[in-house]
Design a protein around this motif. Structure first.
Motif, PDB file in Angstrom:
ATOM      1  N   ARG A  14      42.002  45.788  45.326  1.00 29.57           N
ATOM      2  CA  ARG A  14      42.263  46.837  46.311  1.00 29.57           C
ATOM      3  C   ARG A  14      40.976  47.625  46.571  1.00 29.57           C
ATOM      4  O   ARG A  14      40.191  47.849  45.645  1.00 29.57           O
ATOM      5  CB  ARG A  14      43.342  47.796  45.806  1.00 29.57           C
ATOM      6  CG  ARG A  14      44.654  47.128  45.423  1.00 29.57           C
ATOM      7  CD  ARG A  14      45.619  48.125  44.798  1.00 29.57           C
ATOM      8  NE  ARG A  14      45.050  48.786  43.622  1.00 29.57           N
ATOM      9  CZ  ARG A  14      45.737  49.587  42.820  1.00 29.57           C
ATOM     10  NH1 ARG A  14      47.011  49.835  43.075  1.00 29.57           N
ATOM     11  NH2 ARG A  14      45.151  50.160  41.780  1.00 29.57           N
ATOM     12  N   PRO A  15      40.766  48.073  47.807  1.00 30.77           N
ATOM     13  CA  PRO A  15      39.554  48.857  48.102  1.00 30.77           C
ATOM     14  C   PRO A  15      39.403  50.081  47.211  1.00 30.77           C
ATOM     15  O   PRO A  15      38.291  50.425  46.814  1.00 30.77           O
ATOM     16  CB  PRO A  15      39.749  49.258  49.567  1.00 30.77           C
ATOM     17  CG  PRO A  15      40.637  48.210  50.142  1.00 30.77           C
ATOM     18  CD  PRO A  15      41.563  47.815  49.030  1.00 30.77           C
ATOM     19  N   GLU A  16      40.516  50.721  46.877  1.00 28.82           N
ATOM     20  CA  GLU A  16      40.426  51.943  46.085  1.00 28.82           C
ATOM     21  C   GLU A  16      39.954  51.692  44.653  1.00 28.82           C
ATOM     22  O   GLU A  16      39.562  52.626  43.937  1.00 28.82           O
ATOM     23  CB  GLU A  16      41.763  52.683  46.059  1.00 28.82           C
ATOM     24  CG  GLU A  16      42.937  51.885  45.483  1.00 28.82           C
ATOM     25  CD  GLU A  16      43.770  51.211  46.582  1.00 28.82           C
ATOM     26  OE1 GLU A  16      45.002  51.125  46.411  1.00 28.82           O
ATOM     27  OE2 GLU A  16      43.164  50.791  47.600  1.00 28.82           O
ATOM     28  N   ASP A  17      39.985  50.412  44.203  1.00 28.80           N
ATOM     29  CA  ASP A  17      39.533  50.114  42.845  1.00 28.80           C
ATOM     30  C   ASP A  17      38.025  49.851  42.769  1.00 28.80           C
ATOM     31  O   ASP A  17      37.445  49.898  41.679  1.00 28.80           O
ATOM     32  CB  ASP A  17      40.270  48.885  42.296  1.00 28.80           C
ATOM     33  CG  ASP A  17      41.737  49.153  42.037  1.00 28.80           C
ATOM     34  OD1 ASP A  17      42.060  50.305  41.669  1.00 28.80           O
ATOM     35  OD2 ASP A  17      42.560  48.238  42.217  1.00 28.80           O
ATOM     36  N   VAL A  18      37.393  49.572  43.910  1.00 29.07           N
ATOM     37  CA  VAL A  18      35.981  49.180  43.885  1.00 29.07           C
ATOM     38  C   VAL A  18      35.073  50.256  43.288  1.00 29.07           C
ATOM     39  O   VAL A  18      34.123  49.930  42.562  1.00 29.07           O
ATOM     40  CB  VAL A  18      35.502  48.756  45.287  1.00 29.07           C
ATOM     41  CG1 VAL A  18      34.010  48.447  45.291  1.00 29.07           C
ATOM     42  CG2 VAL A  18      36.293  47.525  45.761  1.00 29.07           C
ATOM     43  N   PRO A  19      35.317  51.551  43.526  1.00 33.15           N
ATOM     44  CA  PRO A  19      34.455  52.549  42.859  1.00 33.15           C
ATOM     45  C   PRO A  19      34.470  52.449  41.336  1.00 33.15           C
ATOM     46  O   PRO A  19      33.511  52.866  40.676  1.00 33.15           O
ATOM     47  CB  PRO A  19      35.035  53.888  43.338  1.00 33.15           C
ATOM     48  CG  PRO A  19      35.647  53.574  44.669  1.00 33.15           C
ATOM     49  CD  PRO A  19      36.228  52.197  44.502  1.00 33.15           C
ATOM     50  N   GLY A  24      41.356  42.513  39.001  1.00 34.20           N
ATOM     51  CA  GLY A  24      42.448  43.480  39.041  1.00 34.20           C
ATOM     52  C   GLY A  24      43.365  43.193  40.214  1.00 34.20           C
ATOM     53  O   GLY A  24      43.657  42.037  40.528  1.00 34.20           O
ATOM     54  N   LYS A  25      43.828  44.219  40.885  1.00 29.85           N
ATOM     55  CA  LYS A  25      44.746  44.044  42.015  1.00 29.85           C
ATOM     56  C   LYS A  25      44.009  43.829  43.330  1.00 29.85           C
ATOM     57  O   LYS A  25      44.650  43.696  44.373  1.00 29.85           O
ATOM     58  CB  LYS A  25      45.673  45.260  42.110  1.00 29.85           C
ATOM     59  CG  LYS A  25      46.592  45.388  40.895  1.00 29.85           C
ATOM     60  CD  LYS A  25      47.523  46.594  41.014  1.00 29.85           C
ATOM     61  CE  LYS A  25      48.438  46.678  39.792  1.00 29.85           C
ATOM     62  NZ  LYS A  25      49.347  47.856  39.859  1.00 29.85           N
ATOM     63  N   MET A  57      49.177  37.880  35.548  1.00 38.71           N
ATOM     64  CA  MET A  57      48.209  36.898  36.054  1.00 38.71           C
ATOM     65  C   MET A  57      47.981  35.800  35.023  1.00 38.71           C
ATOM     66  O   MET A  57      48.420  35.884  33.881  1.00 38.71           O
ATOM     67  CB  MET A  57      46.874  37.578  36.366  1.00 38.71           C
ATOM     68  CG  MET A  57      46.955  38.719  37.370  1.00 38.71           C
ATOM     69  SD  MET A  57      45.347  39.504  37.605  1.00 38.71           S
ATOM     70  CE  MET A  57      45.816  40.915  38.635  1.00 38.71           C
ATOM     71  N   THR A  58      47.257  34.774  35.467  1.00 36.82           N
ATOM     72  CA  THR A  58      46.838  33.685  34.583  1.00 36.82           C
ATOM     73  C   THR A  58      45.354  33.825  34.292  1.00 36.82           C
ATOM     74  O   THR A  58      44.550  33.996  35.209  1.00 36.82           O
ATOM     75  CB  THR A  58      47.094  32.317  35.242  1.00 36.82           C
ATOM     76  OG1 THR A  58      48.496  32.150  35.450  1.00 36.82           O
ATOM     77  CG2 THR A  58      46.570  31.178  34.371  1.00 36.82           C
ATOM     78  N   SER A  71      33.028  41.876  33.974  1.00 36.17           N
ATOM     79  CA  SER A  71      33.055  42.209  35.401  1.00 36.17           C
ATOM     80  C   SER A  71      34.490  42.551  35.779  1.00 36.17           C
ATOM     81  O   SER A  71      35.417  41.792  35.485  1.00 36.17           O
ATOM     82  CB  SER A  71      32.559  41.032  36.244  1.00 36.17           C
ATOM     83  OG  SER A  71      32.748  41.280  37.613  1.00 36.17           O
ATOM     84  N   THR A  72      34.655  43.707  36.442  1.00 38.69           N
ATOM     85  CA  THR A  72      36.002  44.154  36.801  1.00 38.69           C
ATOM     86  C   THR A  72      36.032  44.694  38.221  1.00 38.69           C
ATOM     87  O   THR A  72      35.054  45.252  38.717  1.00 38.69           O
ATOM     88  CB  THR A  72      36.475  45.269  35.852  1.00 38.69           C
ATOM     89  OG1 THR A  72      35.469  46.293  35.790  1.00 38.69           O
ATOM     90  CG2 THR A  72      36.705  44.739  34.458  1.00 38.69           C
ATOM     91  N   TYR A  73      37.196  44.526  38.861  1.00 37.08           N
ATOM     92  CA  TYR A  73      37.509  45.117  40.166  1.00 37.08           C
ATOM     93  C   TYR A  73      36.569  44.659  41.290  1.00 37.08           C
ATOM     94  O   TYR A  73      36.258  45.428  42.191  1.00 37.08           O
ATOM     95  CB  TYR A  73      37.517  46.647  40.092  1.00 37.08           C
ATOM     96  CG  TYR A  73      38.531  47.196  39.128  1.00 37.08           C
ATOM     97  CD1 TYR A  73      39.884  46.854  39.229  1.00 37.08           C
ATOM     98  CD2 TYR A  73      38.154  48.042  38.100  1.00 37.08           C
ATOM     99  CE1 TYR A  73      40.825  47.351  38.336  1.00 37.08           C
ATOM    100  CE2 TYR A  73      39.082  48.546  37.199  1.00 37.08           C
ATOM    101  CZ  TYR A  73      40.419  48.187  37.325  1.00 37.08           C
ATOM    102  OH  TYR A  73      41.349  48.673  36.437  1.00 37.08           O
ATOM    103  N   CYS A  74      36.131  43.420  41.234  1.00 35.94           N
ATOM    104  CA  CYS A  74      35.321  42.887  42.326  1.00 35.94           C
ATOM    105  C   CYS A  74      35.552  41.384  42.420  1.00 35.94           C
ATOM    106  O   CYS A  74      36.018  40.747  41.471  1.00 35.94           O
ATOM    107  CB  CYS A  74      33.848  43.209  42.142  1.00 35.94           C
ATOM    108  SG  CYS A  74      33.178  42.881  40.500  1.00 35.94           S
ATOM    109  N   THR A  75      35.251  40.811  43.607  1.00 38.32           N
ATOM    110  CA  THR A  75      35.447  39.372  43.815  1.00 38.32           C
ATOM    111  C   THR A  75      34.207  38.675  44.356  1.00 38.32           C
ATOM    112  O   THR A  75      34.126  37.454  44.309  1.00 38.32           O
ATOM    113  CB  THR A  75      36.609  39.097  44.798  1.00 38.32           C
ATOM    114  OG1 THR A  75      36.249  39.563  46.099  1.00 38.32           O
ATOM    115  CG2 THR A  75      37.885  39.752  44.340  1.00 38.32           C
TER     116      THR A  75
END
Length: 652
Positions: free
Chosen positions: A213-218, A210-211, A148-149, A233-237
């Motif tokens: 993906r729903p499985e990363d949100v937890p 991250g990628k 990624m950039t 902040s990680t794994y959320c948009t």
């Protein structure tokens, strides 16, 4: 207490870079020639070390420095489209962003303050020990931007040079986040160094989805290091979790005002708006309300809209209380935004010439956005936050899927709105605040508007907000206490924050002319809770103009109120005149429904608050003194007139 730079700096601990030369060496290796040249105006050594550590930790394939130039901002727009984070809509300048279904509001239970051993925080907040946060960063953040950039922007939370403005760095792999930042904040790339010197602090923000993906949100976390003024902040948009200059940095400002600027500054979850009064007079308001409780609508009612969400406040040298909006744009909930209640905003959303990022609304097959409560025909089909949609669609549990998510948003520059006073909004001197309001979702207890009898009683109004949970918070339900509508964003103890409120509003530095009115607002009384039938609201959106109009006149001495144990209530004749001014009749029977005091409900509310604050260490005694006095006065009223006391009885 807050002690800056206490404990290990997580960026330096995990990244390993502690000196400027080592930072410059890494930046020389990683940045291409164009971006290396763009970074040259940034000479603040602490900033460069933090940027270098973030790059080493996240391991992006490339780094893009956003100078704020039109070419750079256009690159970000195009990158958001290229990555699929946004898609173009029919209207030029409009795009749609969809968050994951699991990530469409603040992840309250995954948001934590990073603390040191034996450090205490707000009892309503979650915490994570510093070593645990280091472990999380090592496990989940190292290498998260491979392929990624990383985009880096430099912004000011407030007009550049303003007393309470603070610069911030935003680093993210999300072009949507950087695109949003350009609409919501002032790019101060070429003035970052001087602003950091003036403010003596700056904020650092690091995000990666991250990628996606729903499985990363937890595993998502929003972590705020109050000692080092850094957020992760990680794994959320969802922008409320990722645009860290918003609520993440607001928390730091609350901390800083409470512990380092006591009796000088406040940092509040408040709108700022101006209202024209008789004779061309202009009165500015700041008002607190939990998200989803009408704050944006109230702000838009003003003739001189400044901001709808946050306020940085200070006592100026002339004794006035001044405020700035740390943002220059709106990240606003669109449910129930319509022509009747929000004509200025609708002109932007349905007219031409405004850049808008939509999120989680329905998009029809013509590329037009739609949302619940817009007052327009419902399209026969479209794509929304859960995929293909049509009227009557249900989910796996048989529950109706709404046309748009309740927390659907629009992001746009505030200057696009017709009643926005852009000149005043960009003035580093701020605007003079004459009225502070506090409100929540209260269906059965407080009247639509009342003004405190003293500064202390006004602080207690703010401390006593309750509200139903809204769609802005994942995993939260029911009716909750919402002190100052700021409690989710107060890192330190509520007792310390309350003491700072009492100190600020009672400060001898405030002149007699600058002394404000502190008041309560409540738009959510229902017929069934006021002797009527049905669960509908006992009022309409446009009534806000009458409530604010009365406060404007009260603050300037044009009208007087009816004194009660909870504060001053409007007189019927004054409200009748104000309602006539907005083209509405205001029958006496409705006034009596809205402004009668339901004594038992109010006493129950006082008892609830007193019990809750009694569990807080070091809560200022002044709060309990006011609760006791109000309860005694209310009890005397009940003994004289019964459990429901009308305004006429109060006057007698």
């Amino acid at each position: 207490m807050l002690e800056l730079n206490k404990g290990a700096d997580i960026l330096a601990t995990v990244g390993g870079i502690t000196g400027l030369q080592e930072a410059n060496d890494l930046l020389e290796r990683v940045l291409d020639d164009a971006n290396r040249r763009k970074l040259e105006p940034i000479t603040n050594s602490d900033a460069l070390i933090k940027i270098a550590n973030a790059i080493r930790i996240c391991e992006p394939d490339s780094v893009f420095i956003n100078s704020g130039s039109e070419d750079d901002v256009q690159w970000i727009r195009e990158h958001a489209l290229l990555k699929g984070e946004e898609k173009k809509l029919a209207k030029p300048g409009h795009t749609i962003h969809f968050d994951l279904p699991q990530d469409q509001a603040r992840l309250v239970n995954q948001t934590c303050y990073i603390i040191n051993e034996e450090e205490k925080i707000n009892s309503l907040a979650k915490s994570l020990l510093r070593q645990d946060a280091i472990d999380y960063v090592r496990q989940y953040v190292v290498g998260i931007m491979r392929g990624m950039t990383m985009m880096i922007g430099f912004y000011s939370r407030g007009p550049i040079g303003a007393e309470a403005a603070v610069p911030a760095i935003e680093m993210s792999s999300s072009a949507y986040v950087l695109h949003s930042a350009e609409l919501l904040y002032r790019n101060c790339y070429d003035q970052f160094d001087s602003e950091a010197r003036r403010a003596t602090v700056f904020f650092t923000n690091l995000h990666s989805q991250g990628k996606n993906r729903p499985e990363d949100v937890p595993n998502a976390r929003i972590l705020m290091d109050r000692s080092w003024l850094t957020t992760f902040s990680t794994y959320c948009t969802y922008a409320g979790n990722t645009l860290l200059m918003k609520k993440g940095n607001h928390r730091f400002c609350v901390d800083y005002a409470t512990y380092y600027k006591k009796e000088e500054q406040l940092s509040e979850h408040m709108f700022i708006t101006g209202l024209n009064g008789p004779g061309g007079r202009k009165t500015f308001f700041a008002g607190a309300a939990p998200s989803g409780c009408g704050k944006t609508t109230t702000a838009m009612v003003g003739t001189d809209f400044i901001g709808d969400d946050l306020a940085q406040i200070w006592i100026a040298a002339d004794g006035s209380i001044r405020a700035i909006n740390p943002e220059k744009g709106i990240f606003g909930i669109v449910e129930d935004v319509n022509r009747e209640g929000d004509p200025y905003l609708m002109d932007c959303l349905r007219g031409d010439g405004t850049e808008v990022i939509w999120s989680n609304v329905l998009i029809d097959d013509q590329g037009v956005p739609h949302w619940v409560g817009n007052g327009e025909p419902i399209p026969p089909r479209g794509i929304n936050f859960q995929g293909e949609w049509f009227p009557g669609k249900t989910d796996a549990n048989g529950k109706a899927v709404p046309m748009s998510h309740k927390n659907s948003r629009c992001t746009l520059r505030a200057s696009a709105i017709a009643n926005h006073n852009t000149v005043a909004s960009e003035d580093p001197a701020g605007v003079p605040i004459k009225v502070f309001t506090y409100s929540g979702r209260d269906s059965d207890t407080m009247p639509p508007v009342w003004a405190a009898r003293s500064m202390d009683e006004g602080v207690v109004i703010g401390a006593s907000i309750v509200s139903q949970a809204t769609a802005t918070e994942v995993g939260v339900s029911g009716v909750r206490r919402q002190p100052w509508a700021n409690a989710p964003f107060i890192p330190g103890s509520l007792a310390d924050y309350m003491a700072a409120q009492f100190a600020f509003f009672n400060s001898a530095k405030i002149s007699a002319a600058g002394r404000p009115v502190l008041a309560g607002l409540n738009y959510f009384l229902t017929h069934e809770n006021r002797g009527g039938k049905g669960s509908g609201l006992l009022g309409e959106k446009q009534d806000v103009k009458a409530w604010l109009g009365w406060l404007e006149r009260f603050a300037n001495g044009d009208v007087t109120g009816i004194e009660t144990p909870i504060g001053h209530l409007p007189r019927y004749e004054d409200l009748k005149e104000l309602f006539a001014g907005i083209g509405k009749q205001y029958p006496r029977s409705l006034y009596d429904q809205q402004f009668s005091l339901y004594i038992d409900n109010i006493i129950h509310r006082i008892d609830l608050q007193a019990e809750a604050y009694g569990k807080e260490e070091n809560t200022p005694a002044r709060l309990f003194e006011i609760y006791r006095r109000q309860k005694a006065e209310l009890t005397a009223l009940k003994e004289a007139h019964g459990p429901i006391v009308t305004p006429e009885q109060l006057l007698s």
